[in-house]
Design an enzyme around this catalytic site. Sequence first.
Site, PDB file in Angstrom:
ATOM      1  N   LYS A 120       0.855  -1.189   0.000  1.00 48.71           N
ATOM      2  CA  LYS A 120       0.000   0.000   0.000  1.00 48.71           C
ATOM      3  C   LYS A 120       0.889   1.236   0.000  1.00 48.71           C
ATOM      4  O   LYS A 120       1.545   1.550   0.989  1.00 48.71           O
ATOM      5  CB  LYS A 120      -0.920   0.056   1.220  1.00 48.71           C
ATOM      6  CG  LYS A 120      -2.035   1.099   1.050  1.00 48.71           C
ATOM      7  CD  LYS A 120      -2.653   1.543   2.354  1.00 48.71           C
ATOM      8  CE  LYS A 120      -1.931   2.698   2.984  1.00 48.71           C
ATOM      9  NZ  LYS A 120      -1.966   3.964   2.185  1.00 48.71           N
TER      10      LYS A 120
ATOM     11  N   CYS B 218      13.120  11.219   7.793  1.00 48.18           N
ATOM     12  CA  CYS B 218      13.023  10.700   9.157  1.00 48.18           C
ATOM     13  C   CYS B 218      14.343  10.799   9.912  1.00 48.18           C
ATOM     14  O   CYS B 218      14.353  10.940  11.134  1.00 48.18           O
ATOM     15  CB  CYS B 218      12.549   9.247   9.127  1.00 48.18           C
ATOM     16  SG  CYS B 218      13.585   8.154   8.131  1.00 48.18           S
TER      17      CYS B 218
ATOM     18  N   GLU C 295       9.214  15.857  16.073  1.00 48.12           N
ATOM     19  CA  GLU C 295       9.662  15.742  14.684  1.00 48.12           C
ATOM     20  C   GLU C 295       8.882  16.726  13.818  1.00 48.12           C
ATOM     21  O   GLU C 295       7.681  16.575  13.610  1.00 48.12           O
ATOM     22  CB  GLU C 295       9.454  14.310  14.190  1.00 48.12           C
ATOM     23  CG  GLU C 295      10.062  14.036  12.833  1.00 48.12           C
ATOM     24  CD  GLU C 295       9.927  12.577  12.431  1.00 48.12           C
ATOM     25  OE1 GLU C 295      10.813  12.090  11.700  1.00 48.12           O
ATOM     26  OE2 GLU C 295       8.954  11.923  12.840  1.00 48.12           O
TER      27      GLU C 295
ATOM     28  N   GLU D 206       9.934   1.097  10.668  1.00 43.68           N
ATOM     29  CA  GLU D 206      10.940   2.157  10.560  1.00 43.68           C
ATOM     30  C   GLU D 206      10.189   3.454  10.771  1.00 43.68           C
ATOM     31  O   GLU D 206       9.378   3.858   9.950  1.00 43.68           O
ATOM     32  CB  GLU D 206      11.630   2.108   9.199  1.00 43.68           C
ATOM     33  CG  GLU D 206      12.936   2.892   9.166  1.00 43.68           C
ATOM     34  CD  GLU D 206      12.750   4.312   8.664  1.00 43.68           C
ATOM     35  OE1 GLU D 206      12.706   5.225   9.528  1.00 43.68           O
ATOM     36  OE2 GLU D 206      12.633   4.513   7.448  1.00 43.68           O
TER      37      GLU D 206
END
Length: 541
Positions: free
Chosen positions: A232, A342, A439, A308
């Site tokens: 996906k 990231c 973040e 992850e």
Amino acid sequence: MVGQRLVSSLLSRCLYASHRTLNPLMRQERKLGLATRISQRFSTLTAIEDPVTPPVEVNYTKLLINGQFVDAASGKTFPTLDPRTGEVIAHVAEGDSVDIDCAVKAARKAFDEGPWPKMTAYERSRILFKFADLIDEHNDELAALESWDNGKPFEQSAKEEVPLLSRVIRYYAGWADKIHGLIVPGDGARHVQVLREPIGVVGQIVPWNFPLLMFSWKVGPALACGNTVVLKPAEQTPLTALYAAKLLHEAGLPDGVLNVVAGFGPTAGSALAGHMEVDKIAFTGSTGAGKIIQELAAKSNLKSVTLELGGKSPFIVMDDADVDQAVELAHSALFHNQGQCCCAGSRTFVHERVYDEFVEKAKARALKRVVGDPFKQGVEQGPQIDEEQFSKILGYIKSGIDSGATLVAGGARAGNKGFYIQPTVFSDVKDEMTIAQEEIFGPVQTILKFKNLNEVIQRANASPYGLAAGVFTNNLNTANTLMRALRVGTVWINCYNLLDAAIPFGGYKMSGIGREKGMDSLNSYLQVKAVITPIENHSWL
């Protein structure tokens, strides 16, 4: 049923927010108010040109199930948008739980009945090598689709990311016929084999910031090991996954081995993570969504999970560093890919002896950064992915100003249309500030001051994340100390963002479970089986 609705709601809020909940751009700017007007004194706005027409056509917008491009069972579609303008690129088939179920059944049949896991490993490797050749042949088309759908500079896509996609596929093609077991000496008259077998049907969910690279990191090892896949892609960037999957079938991949279902989290994503016939789920995305993926896996068939996830990576500049080189490296570590990375070096720790010099040079470098249409040559920074991310980043910038950090560059949108944001730099940042804790996933550099090695180790590790870190020093002892003291999955010393097909990537703590790339990722797609056979009248043991 209530629990299922709650999980879908949480997954939606974490990763797949509806555009109905987004603040319009002008409303966000009014919220910023005086802070936005002040910030414009510090940054030269680069004119955003009229959008260049991308040199590629969109030909694949349907779901790929059992080797065929098909409409969603519901007939629904959703728009994928051009982040340069917010306008529709194409309407893509919107898969949901029904389509996921069809894709899983196709993958299950291809695994249980073959031919993929029943092929020789050499035949599987030949198909993957052919796929890599086709990637090379279609480099510019893939790169153009990636930049159009995502907003990253075309030069970055064409010269860095598509070649790395090809390299990763070749790496795992080379592994396909080198996966083998062991003969173990047992304590007695027995023959003991340890076999490594494919895990089965794998569900994979990839993010929007590096769609093609994540495709290779997920699909490459899974197929090399003999598994079948339901993938996906992120709803923001579905186009390149469909194009790459078409090339893989052109290379000879049998029907049902790789299925691609575009859609949203509460429907397609949760259905895949919780499906009883999926043997493993691999996810890259936010830490919040990763927790929900793991919960769905546990509540279904306790499938294997690799994650992850997010990061807030420290970039440490010691007082013996070459400041000019450190500034350039720290700039790249943070602003690469519009800051949507990231492992971005998003907490820039600078020794107090060189702090003021570093801040001034970091400001100057940010003001020189070229922001504009990603299809224009020389552009370093394109738009953010969408309005949601755009508004979120501007909100973090306002938070930094309100908490007392010093805005030394940027701080506002760039241009008058699209999702462009000025390269932004904050100094005088404190550890407790939101911009130093969370973040941001955008072009916002936060610079913090430290006094000594022990202090920076403690502060760098004082984070729930542990994905990566950068170290800039000319002292070998300092480098050796930091490389072992930092609790992260990757440490870059006097470099940053250097990725290689053979180098494992993943995080400590809440940055994830397991590793991508390298031979370590193969273990996530294999089962270990012990086979013991008694031996009579043995010649030797």
